[in-house]
Design a protein around this motif. Sequence first.
Motif, PDB file in Angstrom:
ATOM      1  N   GLU A  94     -13.639  -7.398  -0.932  1.00 59.43           N
ATOM      2  CA  GLU A  94     -13.345  -6.442  -2.003  1.00 59.43           C
ATOM      3  C   GLU A  94     -12.560  -5.268  -1.422  1.00 59.43           C
ATOM      4  O   GLU A  94     -12.970  -4.670  -0.429  1.00 59.43           O
ATOM      5  N   LEU A  95     -11.438  -4.981  -2.045  1.00 60.58           N
ATOM      6  CA  LEU A  95     -10.605  -3.840  -1.662  1.00 60.58           C
ATOM      7  C   LEU A  95     -10.627  -2.849  -2.819  1.00 60.58           C
ATOM      8  O   LEU A  95     -10.335  -3.215  -3.958  1.00 60.58           O
ATOM      9  N   SER A  96     -10.985  -1.609  -2.534  1.00 61.39           N
ATOM     10  CA  SER A  96     -11.053  -0.571  -3.568  1.00 61.39           C
ATOM     11  C   SER A  96     -10.209   0.612  -3.151  1.00 61.39           C
ATOM     12  O   SER A  96     -10.093   0.919  -1.964  1.00 61.39           O
ATOM     13  N   TRP A  97      -9.625   1.270  -4.127  1.00 60.50           N
ATOM     14  CA  TRP A  97      -8.899   2.511  -3.903  1.00 60.50           C
ATOM     15  C   TRP A  97      -9.060   3.357  -5.146  1.00 60.50           C
ATOM     16  O   TRP A  97      -9.729   2.950  -6.098  1.00 60.50           O
ATOM     17  N   ALA A  98      -8.508   4.547  -5.136  1.00 64.52           N
ATOM     18  CA  ALA A  98      -8.755   5.513  -6.208  1.00 64.52           C
ATOM     19  C   ALA A  98      -8.407   4.979  -7.592  1.00 64.52           C
ATOM     20  O   ALA A  98      -9.093   5.273  -8.565  1.00 64.52           O
ATOM     21  N   SER A  99      -7.370   4.166  -7.699  1.00 63.27           N
ATOM     22  CA  SER A  99      -6.939   3.723  -9.030  1.00 63.27           C
ATOM     23  C   SER A  99      -7.124   2.233  -9.263  1.00 63.27           C
ATOM     24  O   SER A  99      -6.562   1.681 -10.202  1.00 63.27           O
ATOM     25  N   GLY A 100      -7.916   1.556  -8.419  1.00 64.13           N
ATOM     26  CA  GLY A 100      -8.090   0.133  -8.669  1.00 64.13           C
ATOM     27  C   GLY A 100      -9.063  -0.539  -7.735  1.00 64.13           C
ATOM     28  O   GLY A 100      -9.621   0.071  -6.820  1.00 64.13           O
ATOM     29  N   ARG A 101      -9.245  -1.827  -8.008  1.00 63.37           N
ATOM     30  CA  ARG A 101     -10.163  -2.640  -7.218  1.00 63.37           C
ATOM     31  C   ARG A 101      -9.664  -4.074  -7.269  1.00 63.37           C
ATOM     32  O   ARG A 101      -9.124  -4.519  -8.276  1.00 63.37           O
ATOM     33  N   LEU A 102      -9.828  -4.785  -6.163  1.00 63.81           N
ATOM     34  CA  LEU A 102      -9.332  -6.144  -6.064  1.00 63.81           C
ATOM     35  C   LEU A 102     -10.297  -6.958  -5.226  1.00 63.81           C
ATOM     36  O   LEU A 102     -10.831  -6.468  -4.231  1.00 63.81           O
ATOM     37  N   MET A 103     -10.553  -8.202  -5.646  1.00 63.05           N
ATOM     38  CA  MET A 103     -11.377  -9.110  -4.866  1.00 63.05           C
ATOM     39  C   MET A 103     -10.583 -10.379  -4.611  1.00 63.05           C
ATOM     40  O   MET A 103      -9.850 -10.837  -5.485  1.00 63.05           O
ATOM     41  N   ARG A 104     -10.758 -10.946  -3.419  1.00 65.63           N
ATOM     42  CA  ARG A 104     -10.078 -12.187  -3.087  1.00 65.63           C
ATOM     43  C   ARG A 104     -10.976 -13.028  -2.189  1.00 65.63           C
ATOM     44  O   ARG A 104     -11.628 -12.500  -1.289  1.00 65.63           O
TER      45      ARG A 104
ATOM     46  N   VAL B 232       0.856  -1.189   0.000  1.00 63.68           N
ATOM     47  CA  VAL B 232       0.000   0.000   0.000  1.00 63.68           C
ATOM     48  C   VAL B 232       0.888   1.233   0.000  1.00 63.68           C
ATOM     49  O   VAL B 232       1.705   1.418   0.888  1.00 63.68           O
ATOM     50  N   ARG B 233       0.712   2.055  -1.025  1.00 62.71           N
ATOM     51  CA  ARG B 233       1.477   3.304  -1.095  1.00 62.71           C
ATOM     52  C   ARG B 233       0.790   4.364  -0.249  1.00 62.71           C
ATOM     53  O   ARG B 233      -0.406   4.285   0.028  1.00 62.71           O
ATOM     54  N   ASN B 234       1.555   5.355   0.169  1.00 64.15           N
ATOM     55  CA  ASN B 234       1.004   6.427   1.007  1.00 64.15           C
ATOM     56  C   ASN B 234      -0.131   7.167   0.315  1.00 64.15           C
ATOM     57  O   ASN B 234      -1.111   7.538   0.957  1.00 64.15           O
ATOM     58  N   ASP B 235      -0.016   7.383  -0.995  1.00 63.83           N
ATOM     59  CA  ASP B 235      -1.068   8.106  -1.711  1.00 63.83           C
ATOM     60  C   ASP B 235      -2.328   7.253  -1.892  1.00 63.83           C
ATOM     61  O   ASP B 235      -3.394   7.778  -2.141  1.00 63.83           O
ATOM     62  N   GLU B 236      -2.230   5.920  -1.747  1.00 70.23           N
ATOM     63  CA  GLU B 236      -3.394   5.046  -1.870  1.00 70.23           C
ATOM     64  C   GLU B 236      -4.123   4.875  -0.544  1.00 70.23           C
ATOM     65  O   GLU B 236      -5.333   4.637  -0.522  1.00 70.23           O
ATOM     66  N   SER B 237      -3.411   4.994   0.558  1.00 70.44           N
ATOM     67  CA  SER B 237      -3.990   4.652   1.859  1.00 70.44           C
ATOM     68  C   SER B 237      -5.199   5.509   2.217  1.00 70.44           C
ATOM     69  O   SER B 237      -6.121   5.031   2.875  1.00 70.44           O
ATOM     70  N   SER B 238      -5.232   6.746   1.790  1.00 71.87           N
ATOM     71  CA  SER B 238      -6.364   7.607   2.143  1.00 71.87           C
ATOM     72  C   SER B 238      -7.642   7.227   1.400  1.00 71.87           C
ATOM     73  O   SER B 238      -8.743   7.504   1.879  1.00 71.87           O
ATOM     74  N   SER B 239      -7.521   6.574   0.247  1.00 67.90           N
ATOM     75  CA  SER B 239      -8.710   6.225  -0.532  1.00 67.90           C
ATOM     76  C   SER B 239      -9.087   4.752  -0.421  1.00 67.90           C
ATOM     77  O   SER B 239     -10.010   4.299  -1.092  1.00 67.90           O
ATOM     78  N   LEU B 240      -8.407   3.994   0.431  1.00 71.63           N
ATOM     79  CA  LEU B 240      -8.705   2.566   0.576  1.00 71.63           C
ATOM     80  C   LEU B 240     -10.041   2.338   1.276  1.00 71.63           C
ATOM     81  O   LEU B 240     -10.341   2.975   2.277  1.00 71.63           O
TER      82      LEU B 240
END
Length: 155
Positions: free
Chosen positions: A127-137, A63-71
Amino acid sequence: MLASFVFPRTREGTSVYKFYFRACLFVTLLVFPYVIYAAGLGKLTLSSALGQPLKAEIDLVAVRNDESSSLTASLASQEAFRQAGINYEPFLSTLEIAIDARSNGDPYIRITSPNSINEPFLNVLVELSWASGRLMREYTVLLDPVESVTPEPIA
């Protein structure tokens, strides 16, 4: 004649397909660093047993610092469960899923339930979502029975 139409040549004598391959390789290498550092879901650690309220943590990796706020993390939709071929059990809707931070600042997903879970196997689609992507596991969880300690008889 047909060969020159199917495999056109450039001025240097290399095929156009070789040129396209090189261009695709260049674009892939240009984008690859961003793909590598996309947020991801790690292992699930369970800290509850069968017949108890669910307490579990999922590690968040890369997780990058710029992604953590939009997770944001959530249970996947019933439609996503259906598409993945996973049965959606009614008690799954009561799960509370939130992103929290450990004492060292690393983010993780906390999964809890208000009621005790009496199913020994859980199939959960997170489901994990952030500003530039989405992931399901999918996570398959085995809940062991609570170990009961029997008192030793006093002689």
